[in-house]
Scaffold this motif. Structure first.
Motif, PDB file in Angstrom:
ATOM      1  N   GLU A   1      -2.658   9.271  -1.637  1.00 18.04           N
ATOM      2  CA  GLU A   1      -2.676   9.436  -0.176  1.00 18.04           C
ATOM      3  C   GLU A   1      -2.574   8.101   0.563  1.00 18.04           C
ATOM      4  OE1 GLU A   1      -5.671  11.992   1.548  1.00 18.04           O
ATOM      5  OE2 GLU A   1      -6.094  12.867  -0.416  1.00 18.04           O
ATOM      6  N   VAL A   2      -2.755   7.004  -0.153  1.00 17.22           N
ATOM      7  CA  VAL A   2      -2.840   5.689   0.492  1.00 17.22           C
ATOM      8  C   VAL A   2      -1.459   5.190   0.896  1.00 17.22           C
ATOM      9  CG1 VAL A   2      -3.554   3.289   0.201  1.00 17.22           C
ATOM     10  CG2 VAL A   2      -4.919   5.132  -0.816  1.00 17.22           C
ATOM     11  N   CYS A   3      -1.346   4.704   2.142  1.00 13.39           N
ATOM     12  CA  CYS A   3      -0.120   4.044   2.605  1.00 13.39           C
ATOM     13  C   CYS A   3      -0.182   2.548   2.286  1.00 13.39           C
ATOM     14  CB  CYS A   3       0.061   4.229   4.113  1.00 13.39           C
ATOM     15  SG  CYS A   3       0.271   5.940   4.627  1.00 13.39           S
ATOM     16  N   TYR A   4      -1.336   1.939   2.583  1.00 16.01           N
ATOM     17  CA  TYR A   4      -1.508   0.531   2.241  1.00 16.01           C
ATOM     18  C   TYR A   4      -2.989   0.170   2.240  1.00 16.01           C
ATOM     19  CZ  TYR A   4      -1.811  -0.297   7.349  1.00 16.01           C
ATOM     20  OH  TYR A   4      -2.157  -0.274   8.683  1.00 16.01           O
ATOM     21  N   PHE A   5      -3.290  -0.973   1.631  1.00 12.28           N
ATOM     22  CA  PHE A   5      -4.631  -1.551   1.632  1.00 12.28           C
ATOM     23  C   PHE A   5      -4.582  -2.839   2.439  1.00 12.28           C
ATOM     24  CE2 PHE A   5      -4.232   0.746  -2.389  1.00 12.28           C
ATOM     25  CZ  PHE A   5      -5.400   1.490  -2.449  1.00 12.28           C
ATOM     26  N   GLN A   6      -5.609  -3.060   3.250  1.00  9.38           N
ATOM     27  CA  GLN A   6      -5.667  -4.269   4.083  1.00  9.38           C
ATOM     28  C   GLN A   6      -7.009  -4.951   3.910  1.00  9.38           C
ATOM     29  OE1 GLN A   6      -4.922  -3.613   8.242  1.00  9.38           O
ATOM     30  NE2 GLN A   6      -5.311  -5.753   8.809  1.00  9.38           N
ATOM     31  N   SER A   7      -6.977  -6.260   3.616  1.00  8.20           N
ATOM     32  CA  SER A   7      -8.202  -7.022   3.454  1.00  8.20           C
ATOM     33  C   SER A   7      -8.947  -7.109   4.779  1.00  8.20           C
ATOM     34  CB  SER A   7      -7.865  -8.429   2.954  1.00  8.20           C
ATOM     35  OG  SER A   7      -9.039  -9.197   2.825  1.00  8.20           O
ATOM     36  N   SER A   8     -10.280  -6.910   4.746  1.00 10.95           N
ATOM     37  CA  SER A   8     -11.086  -6.932   5.959  1.00 10.95           C
ATOM     38  C   SER A   8     -12.449  -7.535   5.638  1.00 10.95           C
ATOM     39  CB  SER A   8     -11.250  -5.516   6.519  1.00 10.95           C
ATOM     40  OG  SER A   8     -12.106  -5.506   7.634  1.00 10.95           O
ATOM     41  N   ASP A   9     -12.594  -8.844   5.863  1.00 12.98           N
ATOM     42  CA  ASP A   9     -13.833  -9.558   5.560  1.00 12.98           C
ATOM     43  C   ASP A   9     -14.249  -9.311   4.115  1.00 12.98           C
ATOM     44  OD1 ASP A   9     -13.982 -10.643   8.111  1.00 12.98           O
ATOM     45  OD2 ASP A   9     -14.967  -8.859   8.905  1.00 12.98           O
ATOM     46  N   LYS A  10     -15.464  -8.756   3.897  1.00 16.04           N
ATOM     47  CA  LYS A  10     -15.955  -8.516   2.547  1.00 16.04           C
ATOM     48  C   LYS A  10     -15.492  -7.169   1.994  1.00 16.04           C
ATOM     49  CE  LYS A  10     -20.146 -11.272   3.251  1.00 16.04           C
ATOM     50  NZ  LYS A  10     -21.643 -11.254   3.245  1.00 16.04           N
TER      51      LYS A  10
ATOM     52  N   TRP B   1      -8.445   7.657  -8.195  1.00 16.81           N
ATOM     53  CA  TRP B   1      -9.333   8.107  -7.124  1.00 16.81           C
ATOM     54  C   TRP B   1     -10.143   6.923  -6.590  1.00 16.81           C
ATOM     55  CZ3 TRP B   1      -8.928  13.086  -5.526  1.00 16.81           C
ATOM     56  CH2 TRP B   1      -8.316  13.984  -6.405  1.00 16.81           C
ATOM     57  N   LEU B   2     -10.480   7.006  -5.320  1.00 11.07           N
ATOM     58  CA  LEU B   2     -11.307   5.998  -4.660  1.00 11.07           C
ATOM     59  C   LEU B   2     -12.523   6.660  -4.032  1.00 11.07           C
ATOM     60  CD1 LEU B   2      -8.428   4.189  -2.769  1.00 11.07           C
ATOM     61  CD2 LEU B   2      -9.783   3.129  -4.575  1.00 11.07           C
ATOM     62  N   HIS B   3     -13.659   5.992  -4.099  1.00  8.98           N
ATOM     63  CA  HIS B   3     -14.849   6.417  -3.360  1.00  8.98           C
ATOM     64  C   HIS B   3     -14.820   5.679  -2.025  1.00  8.98           C
ATOM     65  CE1 HIS B   3     -16.976   8.581  -6.604  1.00  8.98           C
ATOM     66  NE2 HIS B   3     -16.331   7.734  -7.383  1.00  8.98           N
ATOM     67  N   VAL B   4     -14.579   6.403  -0.960  1.00  5.28           N
ATOM     68  CA  VAL B   4     -14.421   5.757   0.350  1.00  5.28           C
ATOM     69  C   VAL B   4     -15.517   6.216   1.304  1.00  5.28           C
ATOM     70  CG1 VAL B   4     -11.925   5.540   0.072  1.00  5.28           C
ATOM     71  CG2 VAL B   4     -12.864   7.565   1.206  1.00  5.28           C
ATOM     72  N   GLY B   5     -15.818   5.329   2.278  1.00  7.26           N
ATOM     73  CA  GLY B   5     -16.798   5.666   3.303  1.00  7.26           C
ATOM     74  C   GLY B   5     -16.119   6.365   4.460  1.00  7.26           C
TER      75      GLY B   5
ATOM     76  N   ARG C   1      -8.495   5.706   8.363  1.00  9.08           N
ATOM     77  CA  ARG C   1      -8.795   4.411   7.750  1.00  9.08           C
ATOM     78  C   ARG C   1     -10.190   4.498   7.146  1.00  9.08           C
ATOM     79  NH1 ARG C   1      -4.995   0.757  10.535  1.00  9.08           N
ATOM     80  NH2 ARG C   1      -5.972  -1.066   9.574  1.00  9.08           N
ATOM     81  N   HIS C   2     -10.346   3.942   5.915  1.00  7.16           N
ATOM     82  CA  HIS C   2     -11.614   3.985   5.216  1.00  7.16           C
ATOM     83  C   HIS C   2     -11.946   2.583   4.719  1.00  7.16           C
ATOM     84  CE1 HIS C   2     -11.004   8.376   4.993  1.00  7.16           C
ATOM     85  NE2 HIS C   2      -9.770   8.073   4.634  1.00  7.16           N
ATOM     86  N   LEU C   3     -13.187   2.382   4.327  1.00  8.39           N
ATOM     87  CA  LEU C   3     -13.612   1.105   3.769  1.00  8.39           C
ATOM     88  C   LEU C   3     -14.063   1.287   2.322  1.00  8.39           C
ATOM     89  CD1 LEU C   3     -15.730  -0.486   6.648  1.00  8.39           C
ATOM     90  CD2 LEU C   3     -13.425  -1.136   5.925  1.00  8.39           C
ATOM     91  N   ILE C   4     -13.705   0.325   1.475  1.00 13.34           N
ATOM     92  CA  ILE C   4     -14.222   0.277   0.102  1.00 13.34           C
ATOM     93  C   ILE C   4     -14.759  -1.120  -0.172  1.00 13.34           C
ATOM     94  CG2 ILE C   4     -12.723   2.093  -0.815  1.00 13.34           C
ATOM     95  CD1 ILE C   4     -10.902  -0.082  -1.935  1.00 13.34           C
ATOM     96  N   ARG C   5     -15.707  -1.213  -1.111  1.00 13.69           N
ATOM     97  CA  ARG C   5     -16.331  -2.487  -1.432  1.00 13.69           C
ATOM     98  C   ARG C   5     -15.600  -3.175  -2.585  1.00 13.69           C
ATOM     99  NH1 ARG C   5     -21.564  -3.278   0.574  1.00 13.69           N
ATOM    100  NH2 ARG C   5     -22.403  -1.504   1.739  1.00 13.69           N
TER     101      ARG C   5
ATOM    102  N   GLU D   1      -9.812  -2.268   3.750  1.00 13.24           N
ATOM    103  CA  GLU D   1      -9.496  -1.031   4.460  1.00 13.24           C
ATOM    104  C   GLU D   1      -8.454  -0.251   3.672  1.00 13.24           C
ATOM    105  OE1 GLU D   1      -9.531  -0.604   8.944  1.00 13.24           O
ATOM    106  OE2 GLU D   1      -8.884  -2.689   8.692  1.00 13.24           O
ATOM    107  N   VAL D   2      -8.714   1.027   3.530  1.00 11.26           N
ATOM    108  CA  VAL D   2      -7.782   1.935   2.862  1.00 11.26           C
ATOM    109  C   VAL D   2      -7.134   2.772   3.963  1.00 11.26           C
ATOM    110  CG1 VAL D   2      -7.518   3.761   1.150  1.00 11.26           C
ATOM    111  CG2 VAL D   2      -9.282   2.005   0.853  1.00 11.26           C
ATOM    112  N   VAL D   3      -5.825   2.614   4.138  1.00 10.46           N
ATOM    113  CA  VAL D   3      -5.147   3.243   5.266  1.00 10.46           C
ATOM    114  C   VAL D   3      -4.255   4.378   4.758  1.00 10.46           C
ATOM    115  CG1 VAL D   3      -3.649   2.888   7.254  1.00 10.46           C
ATOM    116  CG2 VAL D   3      -5.162   1.034   6.466  1.00 10.46           C
TER     117      VAL D   3
END
Length: 243
Positions: free
Chosen positions: A157-166, A141-145, A176-180, A169-171
């Motif tokens: 449910e995730v198709c892929y993860f993409q790096s985005s600055d700090k 499980w992921l805690h997503v914004g 699309r969601h953001l995780i830290r 992105e969880v796609v």
């Protein structure tokens, strides 16, 4: 095979206890019963029995004194006198049986001894188990914004993860969601049978991969089942050669 010594100055009671123990636990090796503390101590030194069933009031040495010399054996006291119970447990007795001992009470004592006699895993085996990643330890499980809210998202449910600055992105198929977490932090938590890094900026869910395409310059892309494409770097391409 575990061995047991019965020490009781009442000969008939010692023989009866031996017969009942054999019926309840046939795998035990019954040593010949003894009837005083001196003989019990001699057999203890010579045979090193695993279990001792000791009367407390015996000639020579009492059962508590014999138990004090038993550094390895587990001790059960069998006595008609309940006033020794505290002293018995101070002597690390496994059990304290009051005569006359019922079949049910003896059976419960034997069950406890059998349970405690199960072999324990070696420390090296335990350490290996702790070091090995268990299937249940992979991230589920992921805690997503999502806007101003935080929700739980199943990793399935995730198709892929993409790096985005700090952030990362969880796609999913539709959002699309953001995780830290960085990709570097995330990758060791993902099941390698289900996810693979394909680029320094991407981790893909393998069940969403349809095929690998190459252009005229040899650059490769990962095509997902929904038509989206992701870059595949040469350093991560080896895993996809069979495809």
């Amino acid at each position: 095979m575990l061995s047991v010594l019965i020490a009781d100055d009442e000969v008939l009671q010692a023989e009866s206890l031996a017969q009942r123990l054999h019926a309840l636990w046939p795998a035990l090796r019954l040593l010949p019963p003894v009837h005083n503390g001196i003989d019990a101590l001699a057999v203890l030194a010579r045979e090193q029995p695993d279990l001792l069933f000791l009367d407390i009031r015996m000639p020579g040495l009492n059962g508590l004194q014999v138990a004090a010399a038993a550094s390895r054996a587990r001790v059960v006291f069998v006595t008609a006198h309940d006033e020794y119970a505290l002293a018995a447990f101070d002597a690390s007795a496994v059990d304290y049986l009051l005569k006359p001992v019922s079949d049910d009470r003896l059976a419960r004592c034997v069950a406890r001894l059998q349970r405690d006699s199960q072999p324990q895993p070696a420390m090296a085996d335990l350490l290996r188990q702790l070091a090995a990643p268990a299937a249940a330890s992979w991230l589920c499980w992921l805690h997503v914004g999502l806007g101003d809210c935080t929700r739980l998202l199943a990793v399935d449910e995730v198709c892929y993860f993409q790096s985005s600055d700090k952030y990362t992105e969880v796609v999913t198929a539709h959002q699309r969601h953001l995780i830290r977490l960085s990709l570097k932090q995330l990758l060791p938590q993902l099941d390698p049978q289900r996810f693979a890094q394909i680029h320094r900026s991407y981790i893909v869910s393998l069940r969403h991969v349809e095929r690998i395409d190459s252009d005229m310059l040899g650059r490769q892309k990962v095509l997902l089942a929904d038509g989206r494409s992701l870059p595949l770097s040469r350093s991560h391409a080896a895993r996809f050669k069979p495809m």
